[in-house]
Design a protein around this motif. Structure first.
Motif, PDB file in Angstrom:
ATOM      1  N   ASP A 285      15.335 -33.300  -9.459  1.00  0.00           N
ATOM      2  CA  ASP A 285      14.142 -33.619  -8.674  1.00  0.00           C
ATOM      3  C   ASP A 285      13.026 -33.992  -9.638  1.00  0.00           C
ATOM      4  O   ASP A 285      12.727 -33.232 -10.568  1.00  0.00           O
ATOM      5  CB  ASP A 285      13.703 -32.416  -7.839  1.00  0.00           C
ATOM      6  CG  ASP A 285      14.606 -32.169  -6.657  1.00  0.00           C
ATOM      7  OD1 ASP A 285      15.189 -33.137  -6.156  1.00  0.00           O
ATOM      8  OD2 ASP A 285      14.725 -31.004  -6.241  1.00  0.00           O
TER       9      ASP A 285
ATOM     10  N   THR B 127       7.720 -38.933  -9.889  1.00  0.00           N
ATOM     11  CA  THR B 127       7.577 -40.154 -10.675  1.00  0.00           C
ATOM     12  C   THR B 127       6.151 -40.689 -10.629  1.00  0.00           C
ATOM     13  O   THR B 127       5.370 -40.357  -9.739  1.00  0.00           O
ATOM     14  CB  THR B 127       8.536 -41.246 -10.181  1.00  0.00           C
ATOM     15  OG1 THR B 127       8.157 -41.636  -8.854  1.00  0.00           O
ATOM     16  CG2 THR B 127       9.974 -40.747 -10.187  1.00  0.00           C
TER      17      THR B 127
ATOM     18  N   LYS C 276       6.756 -43.882  -7.799  1.00  0.00           N
ATOM     19  CA  LYS C 276       7.679 -43.818  -6.666  1.00  0.00           C
ATOM     20  C   LYS C 276       7.607 -42.496  -5.902  1.00  0.00           C
ATOM     21  O   LYS C 276       8.412 -42.254  -5.003  1.00  0.00           O
ATOM     22  CB  LYS C 276       9.119 -44.025  -7.143  1.00  0.00           C
ATOM     23  CG  LYS C 276       9.379 -45.368  -7.801  1.00  0.00           C
ATOM     24  CD  LYS C 276       9.407 -46.485  -6.787  1.00  0.00           C
ATOM     25  CE  LYS C 276       9.798 -47.802  -7.434  1.00  0.00           C
ATOM     26  NZ  LYS C 276       9.892 -48.894  -6.455  1.00  0.00           N
TER      27      LYS C 276
ATOM     28  N   ARG D 114       7.941 -38.401  -5.203  1.00  0.00           N
ATOM     29  CA  ARG D 114       9.010 -37.463  -5.536  1.00  0.00           C
ATOM     30  C   ARG D 114      10.362 -38.110  -5.245  1.00  0.00           C
ATOM     31  O   ARG D 114      10.586 -38.624  -4.155  1.00  0.00           O
ATOM     32  CB  ARG D 114       8.871 -36.181  -4.721  1.00  0.00           C
ATOM     33  CG  ARG D 114       9.981 -35.192  -5.052  1.00  0.00           C
ATOM     34  CD  ARG D 114      10.084 -34.063  -4.058  1.00  0.00           C
ATOM     35  NE  ARG D 114      11.364 -33.393  -4.223  1.00  0.00           N
ATOM     36  CZ  ARG D 114      11.832 -32.467  -3.405  1.00  0.00           C
ATOM     37  NH1 ARG D 114      11.132 -32.089  -2.374  1.00  0.00           N
ATOM     38  NH2 ARG D 114      13.004 -31.929  -3.616  1.00  0.00           N
ATOM     39  N   ARG D 115      11.264 -38.078  -6.222  1.00  0.00           N
ATOM     40  CA  ARG D 115      12.568 -38.676  -6.050  1.00  0.00           C
ATOM     41  C   ARG D 115      13.653 -37.762  -6.605  1.00  0.00           C
ATOM     42  O   ARG D 115      13.411 -36.954  -7.507  1.00  0.00           O
ATOM     43  CB  ARG D 115      12.653 -40.032  -6.769  1.00  0.00           C
ATOM     44  CG  ARG D 115      11.644 -41.056  -6.306  1.00  0.00           C
ATOM     45  CD  ARG D 115      11.708 -41.292  -4.807  1.00  0.00           C
ATOM     46  NE  ARG D 115      13.013 -41.789  -4.410  1.00  0.00           N
ATOM     47  CZ  ARG D 115      13.290 -43.056  -4.182  1.00  0.00           C
ATOM     48  NH1 ARG D 115      12.349 -43.974  -4.316  1.00  0.00           N
ATOM     49  NH2 ARG D 115      14.500 -43.427  -3.809  1.00  0.00           N
ATOM     50  N   SER D 116      14.866 -37.905  -6.066  1.00  0.00           N
ATOM     51  CA  SER D 116      16.027 -37.143  -6.523  1.00  0.00           C
ATOM     52  C   SER D 116      17.110 -38.107  -6.975  1.00  0.00           C
ATOM     53  O   SER D 116      17.207 -39.234  -6.477  1.00  0.00           O
ATOM     54  CB  SER D 116      16.571 -36.242  -5.410  1.00  0.00           C
ATOM     55  OG  SER D 116      15.616 -35.302  -4.999  1.00  0.00           O
TER      56      SER D 116
ATOM     57  N   TRP E 100      16.626 -45.382 -12.019  1.00  0.00           N
ATOM     58  CA  TRP E 100      17.331 -44.972 -10.799  1.00  0.00           C
ATOM     59  C   TRP E 100      18.161 -46.145 -10.299  1.00  0.00           C
ATOM     60  O   TRP E 100      17.689 -47.284 -10.264  1.00  0.00           O
ATOM     61  CB  TRP E 100      16.331 -44.556  -9.728  1.00  0.00           C
ATOM     62  CG  TRP E 100      16.934 -44.061  -8.442  1.00  0.00           C
ATOM     63  CD1 TRP E 100      17.226 -42.769  -8.107  1.00  0.00           C
ATOM     64  CD2 TRP E 100      17.284 -44.850  -7.286  1.00  0.00           C
ATOM     65  NE1 TRP E 100      17.737 -42.702  -6.837  1.00  0.00           N
ATOM     66  CE2 TRP E 100      17.795 -43.968  -6.311  1.00  0.00           C
ATOM     67  CE3 TRP E 100      17.231 -46.209  -7.007  1.00  0.00           C
ATOM     68  CZ2 TRP E 100      18.228 -44.409  -5.069  1.00  0.00           C
ATOM     69  CZ3 TRP E 100      17.671 -46.661  -5.769  1.00  0.00           C
ATOM     70  CH2 TRP E 100      18.166 -45.759  -4.812  1.00  0.00           C
TER      71      TRP E 100
ATOM     72  N   GLU F 116      17.241 -46.985  -0.920  1.00  0.00           N
ATOM     73  CA  GLU F 116      16.197 -46.094  -1.426  1.00  0.00           C
ATOM     74  C   GLU F 116      16.285 -44.695  -0.816  1.00  0.00           C
ATOM     75  O   GLU F 116      15.990 -43.712  -1.459  1.00  0.00           O
ATOM     76  CB  GLU F 116      14.820 -46.692  -1.140  1.00  0.00           C
ATOM     77  CG  GLU F 116      14.442 -47.854  -2.034  1.00  0.00           C
ATOM     78  CD  GLU F 116      13.887 -47.427  -3.374  1.00  0.00           C
ATOM     79  OE1 GLU F 116      13.786 -46.223  -3.608  1.00  0.00           O
ATOM     80  OE2 GLU F 116      13.575 -48.302  -4.183  1.00  0.00           O
ATOM     81  N   GLU F 117      16.699 -44.613   0.468  1.00  0.00           N
ATOM     82  CA  GLU F 117      16.706 -43.315   1.144  1.00  0.00           C
ATOM     83  C   GLU F 117      17.965 -42.509   0.857  1.00  0.00           C
ATOM     84  O   GLU F 117      18.092 -41.365   1.315  1.00  0.00           O
ATOM     85  CB  GLU F 117      16.527 -43.490   2.655  1.00  0.00           C
ATOM     86  CG  GLU F 117      17.610 -44.302   3.345  1.00  0.00           C
ATOM     87  CD  GLU F 117      17.283 -45.793   3.413  1.00  0.00           C
ATOM     88  OE1 GLU F 117      17.850 -46.467   4.276  1.00  0.00           O
ATOM     89  OE2 GLU F 117      16.442 -46.245   2.602  1.00  0.00           O
TER      90      GLU F 117
ATOM     91  N   GLU G 202      10.971 -36.154  -0.098  1.00  0.00           N
ATOM     92  CA  GLU G 202      11.576 -37.231  -0.864  1.00  0.00           C
ATOM     93  C   GLU G 202      10.863 -38.552  -0.579  1.00  0.00           C
ATOM     94  O   GLU G 202      10.665 -38.939   0.576  1.00  0.00           O
ATOM     95  CB  GLU G 202      13.055 -37.356  -0.498  1.00  0.00           C
ATOM     96  CG  GLU G 202      13.783 -38.498  -1.164  1.00  0.00           C
ATOM     97  CD  GLU G 202      14.175 -38.217  -2.607  1.00  0.00           C
ATOM     98  OE1 GLU G 202      14.670 -39.120  -3.267  1.00  0.00           O
ATOM     99  OE2 GLU G 202      13.992 -37.057  -3.049  1.00  0.00           O
ATOM    100  N   GLY G 203      10.426 -39.213  -1.641  1.00  0.00           N
ATOM    101  CA  GLY G 203       9.752 -40.495  -1.502  1.00  0.00           C
ATOM    102  C   GLY G 203       8.306 -40.411  -1.057  1.00  0.00           C
ATOM    103  O   GLY G 203       7.672 -41.447  -0.833  1.00  0.00           O
TER     104      GLY G 203
END
Length: 243
Positions: free
Chosen positions: A23, A26, A29, A31-33, A58, A63-64, A105-106
């Protein structure tokens, strides 16, 4: 699809044989995993400690969906720098777990917090100023999530001086002298949050943490049916003990 960015590691969890789902907050972008192959190996573990800043790419179909992270390098390793400082480690844990719990997320709000969070963590060893910086960071967290407090003027009179309290219902500042019969229902507003150079003592830090903590619980985590991460309470206890 692919993109490259800078990211602050918030944490990770093991996946399969030696994999790590990382996790990251960024820079552009949110929060991204992503899955890091071999990321849970002993040789690479230190690179993926919460609080480190890394350069990463990434790759994924959508994206999702969960994609893959390729981590090029650590540009700032913080946890390894303070291994002998339990308070600093507690601070890193509190900041990263709050972000991990509060951001989806995102969530674009994450990018708005990126610079302030890295500055805060870079000052982690400055014990004389860090508690006040942390309170201000929590105010910024609330604002980025759409729950900012209005500390500019009194909600009752419109005056912009002598502000001493905040309404727990509206999040607006008030003069305690103008709300005497209700003052015991209000949250104290420490002077350093409204007046540059105001005196700063342990009681002011305690009032600031109580203020931000109330709204973080009531407006952020209660709305998601989650508890505030225990790491915050642990940090608060440490901050109030040493300031």
């Amino acid at each position: 699809m692919n993109w490259t960015d800078e990211g602050l590691i918030l944490g990770g969890r093991r996946f399969g044989e030696g994999g790590l789902i990382l996790d990251v907050l960024t820079k552009t972008k949110g929060r991204r995993s992503g899955l890091v192959y071999g990321g849970a190996s002993r040789a690479r573990r230190a690179q993926y400690e919460a609080g480190n800043t890394v350069s990463l790419s990434w790759t994924g179909r959508l994206e999702e969906q969960l994609g893959r992270f390729d981590v090029a390098e650590s540009t700032r390793e913080r946890a390894s720098r303070v291994l002998d400082d339990a308070g600093a480690l507690s601070a890193i844990s509190a900041v990263t777990t709050l972000l991990r719990g509060a951001l989806d997320e995102g969530d674009a709000a994450g990018s708005a917090l990126y610079e302030a969070t890295t500055i805060l963590l870079d000052q982690i060893e400055a014990r004389e100023v860090w508690p006040a910086l942390y309170v201000r960071w929590e105010l910024g967290l609330l604002s980025a999530l759409g729950f900012g407090l209005d500390l500019e003027e009194c909600a009752l009179s419109g005056a912009n001086d002598g502000l001493t309290h905040v309404s727990p219902k509206t999040g607006r500042a008030v003069r305690g002298s103008e709300a005497e019969e209700y003052v015991n229902r209000l949250l104290r507003l420490p002077g350093f949050l409204v007046t540059p150079g105001a005196p700063l003592g342990v009681d002011d830090i305690a009032d600031g943490l109580a203020l931000t903590g109330y709204f973080i619980e009531a407006r952020v985590f209660n709305g998601m049916n989650r508890a505030v991460p225990a790491q915050r309470a642990q940090l608060v206890a440490r901050l109030l003990k040493r300031v």
